[in-house]
Design an enzyme around this catalytic site. Structure first.
Site, PDB file in Angstrom:
ATOM      1  N   GLN A 288     -19.255 -19.527  13.438  1.00  0.00           N
ATOM      2  CA  GLN A 288     -19.375 -19.019  14.797  1.00  0.00           C
ATOM      3  C   GLN A 288     -20.508 -19.688  15.569  1.00  0.00           C
ATOM      4  O   GLN A 288     -20.685 -19.405  16.759  1.00  0.00           O
ATOM      5  CB  GLN A 288     -19.595 -17.497  14.773  1.00  0.00           C
TER       6      GLN A 288
ATOM      7  N   ASP B 218     -23.208 -19.945   6.709  1.00  0.00           N
ATOM      8  CA  ASP B 218     -21.873 -19.884   7.302  1.00  0.00           C
ATOM      9  C   ASP B 218     -22.015 -20.209   8.784  1.00  0.00           C
ATOM     10  O   ASP B 218     -22.527 -19.403   9.563  1.00  0.00           O
ATOM     11  CB  ASP B 218     -21.285 -18.484   7.097  1.00  0.00           C
TER      12      ASP B 218
ATOM     13  N   LYS C  61     -12.026 -22.999  15.125  1.00  0.00           N
ATOM     14  CA  LYS C  61     -12.830 -22.221  16.061  1.00  0.00           C
ATOM     15  C   LYS C  61     -13.556 -23.129  17.050  1.00  0.00           C
ATOM     16  O   LYS C  61     -14.187 -22.645  17.994  1.00  0.00           O
ATOM     17  CB  LYS C  61     -13.827 -21.348  15.305  1.00  0.00           C
TER      18      LYS C  61
ATOM     19  N   CYS D 275     -12.829  -8.599   9.293  1.00  0.00           N
ATOM     20  CA  CYS D 275     -13.217  -9.132   7.979  1.00  0.00           C
ATOM     21  C   CYS D 275     -14.703  -8.911   7.728  1.00  0.00           C
ATOM     22  O   CYS D 275     -15.417  -9.801   7.235  1.00  0.00           O
ATOM     23  CB  CYS D 275     -12.867 -10.620   7.858  1.00  0.00           C
TER      24      CYS D 275
ATOM     25  N   HIS E 249     -19.260 -12.098   7.085  1.00  0.00           N
ATOM     26  CA  HIS E 249     -17.802 -12.135   6.980  1.00  0.00           C
ATOM     27  C   HIS E 249     -17.438 -12.046   5.489  1.00  0.00           C
ATOM     28  O   HIS E 249     -18.211 -12.447   4.623  1.00  0.00           O
ATOM     29  CB  HIS E 249     -17.301 -13.455   7.583  1.00  0.00           C
TER      30      HIS E 249
END
Length: 415
Positions: free
Chosen positions: A212, A209, A235, A373, A132
């Site tokens: 997700q 990261d 999220k 993104c 991302h």
């Protein structure tokens, strides 16, 4: 046992779960809503909404600034969210968890507070093609200021990281390595433990990261072995403007503050300021108190369902939706990694992704179109955009069927 891995019910009652999410019962363009944009933001259960409402109705006060009753209540709720989140990702200590507005702020905190003071010309930061923008742009900003460079490890046509190449690129000039746990476009799950092990061998800190990953699977930062782990609350059933950075204690102690202001100090004098201990020295200003009250309730909700049940159901949905999509003529799946979370990107020959998304919306189906993104990833696949259907544990097979019916209908209109 990590609280996330608590035994789950033997029967997954998705209809009961759906009843906990008020927005799922609404209509869009006179059609029942099918919400397949969960990688963008998740819906919120009533318990989260009610927790935020209750905070503003009964406990609204600033944190750490008052000895009156509601001030103490607000502080207890806010700091209680830190405790829950620390347990949720199995942090060694609550003091390793900096509460932020989300992954973007968390990564920028590492960029400005950890990387910037250390980088020099000739150094490098390693990331991947599937990242991302939040795990690319901050490193480019650091490179521009320090003379360092940003390197990107490649992926293959299935959308899987070429791990041996990533490891090969962990050369001595690399001072920080970065990788997404789960791709927001492809759903690909990266082998973070293996990457972290190789980084440790070379003395290279690893930032992950986790935006997700956290909504779909148990995350144990101790077991992963990374140095930094960033996550986003909105999220994972929580309000927007919430998130966190987990970092090893030694890093947080050595890092200077990123923002300056109130609540991150011990004493301010014009001849110098003494900062608070981590994590508070990174938390200047009034935080999103109600948002973190909601995040605390979201963690409770995850525990009530159980990640074993969530993961099992989502993997069933992913397999079923992928199988149904393969039935559509001219459809190209973008990213077919062996291990995925329920994110599916695709294209249909002869149709623009944005046109498909617009027409699907008229059928009550909410999906995402665009570059997500992730411009470098789009460039790798030689496409300007994809259509992305991202599922969650409150979605159903019946919704998948309705989505496929709607997709066939709009495809016909565009052919």
């Amino acid at each position: 046992m990590n609280a996330q891995t608590k035994p789950s019910p033997t029967v997954f009652d998705v209809q009961r779960i759906r009843a906990d999410f008020p927005l799922l019962s609404r209509t869009v363009h006179d059609k029942p809503l099918i919400y397949f944009d969960n990688a963008n933001t998740s819906q919120k259960p009533a318990s989260v909404i009610e927790a935020v409402d209750d905070h503003y109705r009964r406990h609204n006060a600033n944190v750490s600034r008052a000895v009156h009753q509601i001030g103490e209540e607000a502080t207890a709720a806010y700091e209680g969210a830190r405790d829950k989140l620390a347990r949720f990702i199995n942090a060694t200590s609550r003091n390793e968890l900096v509460l932020t507005s989300g992954t973007t702020q968390s990564i920028n905190l590492v960029a400005y507070s950890y990387a910037l003071p250390r980088l020099k010309p000739g150094d490098a930061i390693l990331t991947t093609v599937m990242e991302h923008h939040a795990n690319i742009v901050p490193w480019q900003l650091m490179a521009a200021r320090t003379g360092a460079t940003v390197k990107a490890a490649p992926i293959d046509e299935r959308g899987e990281l070429i791990v041996e190449k990533y490891i090969e690129m962990l050369t001595p000039e690399v001072k920080l390595a970065c990788v997404t746990h789960v791709s927001n476009v492809l759903g690909t799950v990266n082998p973070v433990r293996e990457i972290a092990r190789e980084c440790r061998k070379r003395g290279i800190p690893l930032l992950v990261d986790g935006s997700q990953a956290v909504p779909h699977r148990p995350v144990d930062v101790q077991a992963l072995g990374c140095d930094f782990y960033a996550l986003t609350g909105h999220k994972m059933l929580s309000p927007t403007g919430t998130g966190a950075l987990w970092a090893r204690k030694e890093h947080l102690e050595a890092m200077p503050p990123f923002f300056g202001g109130g609540e991150m100090i011990r004493e301010v004098r014009f001849d110098g300021t003494t900062f608070a201990e981590p994590p508070h020295k990174f938390e200047a200003g009034t935080p999103n108190i109600a948002g973190f009250v909601g995040l605390s309730a979201a963690i409770d909700y995850y525990h009530s369902v159980g990640f074993d049940a969530i993961h099992s159901w989502e993997q069933q949905l992913l397999a079923y939706a992928t199988e149904r999509l393969r039935e559509i003529p001219g459809l190209r799946l973008v990213g077919e990694a062996k291990e995925k979370e329920p994110v599916i990107s695709f294209l249909i020959e002869g149709a623009q992704a944005t046109d498909l998304a617009t027409l699907l919306d008229l059928q009550g189906v909410a999906v995402r179109s665009g570059h997500h993104c992730a411009h470098p990833l789009m460039q790798f696949f030689k496409v300007p955009a994809t259509l992305r259907a991202s599922l969650a544990f409150y979605n159903t097979r019946e919704e998948v069927d309705a989505f496929i019916t709607a997709l066939l209908k709009v495809r016909k209109l565009l052919m």
